[in-house]
Design an enzyme around this catalytic site. Structure first.
Site, mmCIF file in Angstrom:
data_model
loop_
_atom_site.group_PDB
_atom_site.id
_atom_site.type_symbol
_atom_site.label_atom_id
_atom_site.label_comp_id
_atom_site.label_asym_id
_atom_site.label_seq_id
_atom_site.Cartn_x
_atom_site.Cartn_y
_atom_site.Cartn_z
ATOM 1 N N LYS A 53 0.843 -1.206 0.000
ATOM 2 C CA LYS A 53 0.000 0.000 0.000
ATOM 3 C C LYS A 53 0.872 1.248 0.000
ATOM 4 O O LYS A 53 0.603 2.217 -0.710
ATOM 5 C CB LYS A 53 -0.941 -0.019 1.202
ATOM 6 N N GLN A 97 -5.796 -2.201 9.127
ATOM 7 C CA GLN A 97 -5.453 -3.483 8.512
ATOM 8 C C GLN A 97 -6.078 -4.634 9.307
ATOM 9 O O GLN A 97 -5.937 -4.700 10.526
ATOM 10 C CB GLN A 97 -3.923 -3.631 8.437
ATOM 11 N N ASP A 120 -11.715 1.789 2.746
ATOM 12 C CA ASP A 120 -11.923 0.354 2.592
ATOM 13 C C ASP A 120 -13.382 0.044 2.247
ATOM 14 O O ASP A 120 -13.689 -1.065 1.799
ATOM 15 C CB ASP A 120 -11.585 -0.367 3.901
HETATM 16 N N1 GUN Z 1 -6.760 -7.563 5.133
HETATM 17 C C1 GUN Z 1 -6.784 -8.275 3.981
HETATM 18 N N2 GUN Z 1 -7.330 -7.539 2.992
HETATM 19 C C2 GUN Z 1 -7.666 -6.353 3.521
HETATM 20 C C3 GUN Z 1 -8.257 -5.181 2.992
HETATM 21 O O1 GUN Z 1 -8.628 -5.072 1.822
HETATM 22 N N3 GUN Z 1 -8.416 -4.160 3.864
HETATM 23 C C4 GUN Z 1 -8.046 -4.244 5.159
HETATM 24 N N4 GUN Z 1 -8.264 -3.205 5.955
HETATM 25 N N5 GUN Z 1 -7.505 -5.318 5.691
HETATM 26 C C5 GUN Z 1 -7.315 -6.364 4.866
#
Ligand code: GUN
Length: 282
Positions: A53, A97, A120
């Site tokens: 990211k 996350q 998200d």
């Molecule tokens: N963990 C695995 N995929 C994701 C995602 O798309 N967003 C978040 N916040 N955590 C994750």
């Protein structure tokens, strides 16, 4: 190989170049899009996602911060951190996350994020807007998967779409997005009877199960669009939920793992962050 490859890297490179241009235009107006990622604990897979990211933000000229909190962080400490980011004008997107350590309440934490900064798309307000056909933030993985499906050029109206997996993050929003495309949607899950009977009818098959090579060639309709959301580690190698080597001989289009949906998920996160920043000027 019979199937055409839906290459998440190629698609992402093109989309990220467009995003970078829009970021530059926004910067010229005095706004630098900013993403904050909160990572609690030491989960190794999460560390990789978070790093990617950060790389995506750098590529597109966005500001990004990663806030690392220890495994023993309390609910109060996590929510206080989120509230501080809610108030921070340099931050347009907040991402917690997942998964969080077991002692923390995910739903309660996500509810603290202001919906405008919920890049998200996990906040109930954004999930509810999607269900009601209103403009909101759409979760990155299903949004990216739909973009890949659209790029096949196939007219989706009236097609049979089967989603395997019913999570709030992927399966449910994916089903709603395909419904909006006028597909006839079936969402299958661990209690579905005769799963293969459903998947074999699918013109569009989305696998979000979390089990390596779970979708085999005999479960796939010839010519189908097969979207593999899975990221599984087997003997140190990353593989999807689809038995790629065999399914590619049957499908019409297929996404690889790695280099498929995962890459597009991060690209959609960048797009959601850009749009959140753009909204502050609207
Ligand atoms: N963990 C695995 N995929 C994701 C995602 O798309 N967003 C978040 N916040 N955590 C994750």
């Amino acid at each position: 190989m019979a199937a055409q490859l839906l290459d998440g890297k190629v698609m992402s490179d093109a989309l990220r170049a467009e995003i970078a241009e829009k970021v530059a235009a926004l910067k010229a107006k005095g706004v630098t899009p900013g993403l904050a990622v909160i990572l609690v604990g030491e989960d190794p897979a999460s560390q990789i996602y978070v790093r990617n990211k950060g790389i995506g933000c750098e590529q597109t000229g966005m500001h990004s911060v990663t806030i690392r909190m220890p495994e023993e962080t309390t609910q109060q400490e996590l929510e206080d951190q989120i509230r501080a980011l809610n108030e921070d004008p340099a931050i347009h997107g907040i991402l917690v996350q997942l998964p969080l350590p077991k002692h923390l309440d995910e739903a309660a934490a996500l509810a603290v994020i202001v919906p405008e900064k919920d890049v998200d798309g996990f906040h109930v307000q954004n999930a509810g807007k999607l269900l009601n056909g209103l403009n909101g933030v759409v979760a990155c993985t299903p949004k990216g998967a739909l973009e890949m499906i659209r790029r096949t050029g196939v007219n989706l109206s009236g097609k049979e779409a089967v989603v395997v997996g019913r999570s709030n993050i992927v399966g449910k929003p994916m089903g709603v997005l395909l419904l909006q495309e006028n597909c006839t949607v079936t969402i299958c899950h661990s209690r579905t009877a005769d799963l293969a009977a459903h998947t074999r009818r699918a013109d569009v098959l989305v696998a979000a199960v979390g089990k390596a090579k779970f979708i085999t060639a005999d479960m796939v309709k010839p010519g189908a669009i097969v979207i593999d959301v899975g990221i599984n580690r087997v003997d140190g190698k990353v593989v999807g939920d689809v038995d790629f080597d065999n399914v590619k001989e049957v499908a019409g289009w297929i996404t690889p793992v790695p280099g498929g949906v995962g890459r597009m998920t991060i690209t959609m996160l960048l797009q959601n962050t850009l749009e959140a920043a753009e909204r502050t000027l609207a």
